[in-house]
Design an enzyme around this catalytic site. Sequence first.
Site, mmCIF file in Angstrom:
data_model
loop_
_atom_site.group_PDB
_atom_site.id
_atom_site.type_symbol
_atom_site.label_atom_id
_atom_site.label_comp_id
_atom_site.label_asym_id
_atom_site.label_seq_id
_atom_site.Cartn_x
_atom_site.Cartn_y
_atom_site.Cartn_z
ATOM 1 N N GLU A 308 6.671 2.662 4.058
ATOM 2 C CA GLU A 308 7.020 1.849 2.875
ATOM 3 C C GLU A 308 6.968 0.364 3.217
ATOM 4 O O GLU A 308 6.528 -0.449 2.413
ATOM 5 C CB GLU A 308 8.412 2.228 2.329
ATOM 6 C CG GLU A 308 8.619 3.710 2.027
ATOM 7 C CD GLU A 308 7.504 4.357 1.208
ATOM 8 O OE1 GLU A 308 6.868 3.667 0.401
ATOM 9 O OE2 GLU A 308 7.260 5.576 1.401
ATOM 10 N N HIS A 311 3.436 -0.933 3.204
ATOM 11 C CA HIS A 311 2.900 -1.114 1.848
ATOM 12 C C HIS A 311 3.057 -2.561 1.376
ATOM 13 O O HIS A 311 2.362 -2.970 0.443
ATOM 14 C CB HIS A 311 3.633 -0.209 0.861
ATOM 15 C CG HIS A 311 2.977 1.126 0.635
ATOM 16 N ND1 HIS A 311 1.617 1.266 0.423
ATOM 17 C CD2 HIS A 311 3.504 2.376 0.529
ATOM 18 C CE1 HIS A 311 1.339 2.557 0.219
ATOM 19 N NE2 HIS A 311 2.460 3.255 0.296
HETATM 20 N N1 B3K Z 1 3.955 5.267 -3.437
HETATM 21 C C1 B3K Z 1 4.986 6.252 -3.397
HETATM 22 C C2 B3K Z 1 4.621 7.533 -4.073
HETATM 23 C C3 B3K Z 1 4.779 7.536 -5.533
HETATM 24 C C4 B3K Z 1 4.545 8.912 -6.093
HETATM 25 C C5 B3K Z 1 4.560 8.928 -7.555
HETATM 26 N N2 B3K Z 1 4.492 10.274 -8.081
HETATM 27 C C6 B3K Z 1 5.445 6.539 -2.013
HETATM 28 C C7 B3K Z 1 4.487 6.223 -0.950
HETATM 29 O O1 B3K Z 1 3.415 6.767 -0.837
HETATM 30 O O2 B3K Z 1 4.778 5.362 -0.177
HETATM 31 ZN ZN ZN Z 2 2.543 5.296 0.376
#
Ligand code: B3K
Ligand code: ZN
Length: 880
Positions: A308, A311
């Site tokens: 996370e 990201h």
């Molecule tokens: N981006 C989110 C996942 C969201 C899922 C939505 N159904 C977590 C991740 O991949 O970091």
């Molecule tokens: Zn992700």
Amino acid sequence: MSKISSIEECIEKKPQEKYLADYQPSDFLVECLDLEFDLFDENTRVKAISVMKRVAGGESSLFLFGEQLKLIALLVNGETFEHYKLVEGGIELFHLPTHFTLEIETEINPLENRAFEGLYKSGEAFCTQCEAEGFRRITYYLDRPDILTKFSTKISADKTLYPSLLSNGNRVESGDLAHGRHFVKWVDPFPKPAYLFALVAGIFDCLTDSFTTKSGRRVALELFVDKGNLDKTAHAMLSLKKSMKWDEDRFNLEYDLDIYMIVAVDFFNMGAMENKGLNVFNSKFVLANAQSATDQDYLSIEAVIGHEYFHNWTGNRITCRDWFQLSLKEGLTVFRDQEFSSDMGSRTVNRIANVKIMRNHQFAEDAGPMSHPIRPASVMEMNNFYTVTVYDKGSEVIRMLHTLLGEQKFQQGMALYVERHDGQAVTCDDFVAAMTDASGIDLTLFKRWYSQSGTPQVNVTDHFDVQTNSYQITFKQKNLPTADQQKKQPLHIPVDIELLDKVGKAVDLGHGKMSKVLSLTQKEQTFVFKNISEKPVPCLFRGFSAPVKYQYAYSNENLLHLINFSSDEFSRWDAGQTLFNKYLVKNVQLIQAGKAFSLPTLFVDAFRATLTSEQLDPALIADMFEFISESGAMELFDSVDIEALHKAREYILNQLAEQLQTEFVTIYHRSQLNAEYQPKTADIALRKLANCALLFIAKSDKKLANTLVLKQIHFANNMTDHLGALQAANSGKLNCRNTVMSDFDEKWFENGLVMDKWFALQASLSNDLVLENIKKLFDHRSFDYNNPNRLRALVGSFVNNNSYYFHASDGSGYQFLTDQLIKLNSQNPQVAARLITPLIQFKRLDAPRIALIKVQLNRLLKIENLSLDLFEKVSKALAQ
Ligand code: B3K
Ligand code: ZN
């Protein structure tokens, strides 16, 4: 015929798929968005004031997405506006000026929201989940990832119940209000798409810390957990700081805001969510202490916290143009988190874990009705595309780029990607273009990986010419049609290869290079190596250099040679797996032919040598003894015989247990740690090996195992050892099983996360009564049907890890799962659509089982208000 017409009937009623090829930029932009939330359980008011601009010229109307909203007021430039129409999925506005302020007030019901999308209540706290399309459940909005704007968020709520009011960005204002309420206002300086919006309100304990970035900026770190859980937060905070440092060191990427917050909640559909500056986490990936979390939990927490955090650049600062590009951020971020874990711990052990996900799950997905390329061409329900294909195969595609370019050029490509696209919403093509431009390497052919689904099969043959001392090796790639795509093209497949001579030494492949990455780009291709003095044993796809299935006629001796001598530890493990799979298939055939089981001495000897090796990492030794799962093994057959597969697998495991019993006992005792618990790589490895040995002992000497299990539980100072003993008791059906299970229940019943381990064990039990037992456990004091973690632990473990009973020939497993899906359909379709996976991947099963499954799928198809999530999967499965 009747089935087909029922599918067609249903398909008619459902919205059709959306296509990547239909992408159009928006006619309108949002210049800024000010949100105001007045939080109440059942009637939260949301005011959204945005400044909008028409970009395209013309007179087109504006469509704003919206679901489950009650419209209270709508104003344009401060005046009540009446030129609108509420339609399915949103609102359409007509006769708008070119530049205007839009004020929309809506009312929502967070308490009723059990889908956990949009704004909902997790226990006592309010929280949000907006990716992919949850923001439209909060207000009417241009809810698409290419609409970026600056958000401000003012939250008001009861001050006693919700002392913490959190959102993205920086806290700029706060104060008291009438009736015991208060407010906080947040401003996020970075433009973002709506899917990265977050709001949390609750009463928490908070661990604070700080991180100083490489340019000397101090970032406040805040970790919010339910009251009383502060003693389980240290590892998550440490993981966050390690992630921040690692991203600076390896990718030269620095954090940008002054504050980074993480909130752990108990009710969450997935692992975690990377909302800008305010990550929301499933508490499973935050909370850990020695007593309640296993080593694997510690490692997963580090990986998810890292994921996370990473990201922030690969996803948030640079985001996706449309949801078809999801792998742009997910594949890349999984690659980054895998690299992070490998740099923090053992690279080989991490690689093995990644490859297991591919072989046990992704290959099956790619061969089933939901097969899709890492950049899908069409989608019905976006939530269905957060898949092992987009994530894990997506990461393998990035890894192949890394292999082809090398670390230095890959990093130059990353730097160029960031320089070009910071602040933008872009496509996978943009990413590959940056890699191409920075490296000078032509990736035209390589790009097919983005648009072609399916697992390539690579057949390898070779020939050694004694006269010319040349060794030639020929690769043939076969790309079979998949459910979504008939026509396939050859792919650019990097083959990392090493040639071993008779004594196990790697052969010089020219200029002192002991291994080489070959680029296989055609359907069939031959590579010639000169100056080779004897026929070598080829070590192929070192480190799993491409996500393919490969086949070469290795003799047992060849495989043994690779296990002992490959310079790549991953390939040693892989040769062990190949050997196991070979005898798994062979014994299945023997059973089917009514013949006796058979296993050559060499087989057990190969594993004996590994088990007793003093050189190998204990974690790798343990991995050598973790074989393909029963469900993963289905991929080894065109038509799978469930009973024979189960028996053959058990037979081989029992043979290993019996013939290596002395060794396992020695290893068990040798691997005991008598120190305070630490989740460090070396200790984790020893615990893993000891618990692996215990599992085998539980197969061969029940009495001894019983004693060891009880002793291990008595002296365990950590959950890994406690659970390891429980696993042995369960899988070996030891006498102490019931006692140790109920003791555990008594000790932990108030801790849902810990009880998930217990529910998973109950569901994985190899016992004719397992399903009856599971049904009773729905009433267990620790079970909560609304909690996705509990459901995954009990139902998910059964359907995924207890293949033999899930696929019971009377269809009881299929009926059970379908019953749960019907219950979940209206409440939490996302979780339902995840659980359905083993029910739709049926093409390798026998005809009676397929028929039983189809009955259940048709039953699902007929229920009223079948969610789009389930409809997409069920209809695709039935159309196979
Ligand atoms: N981006 C989110 C996942 C969201 C899922 C939505 N159904 C977590 C991740 O991949 O970091
Ligand atoms: Zn992700």
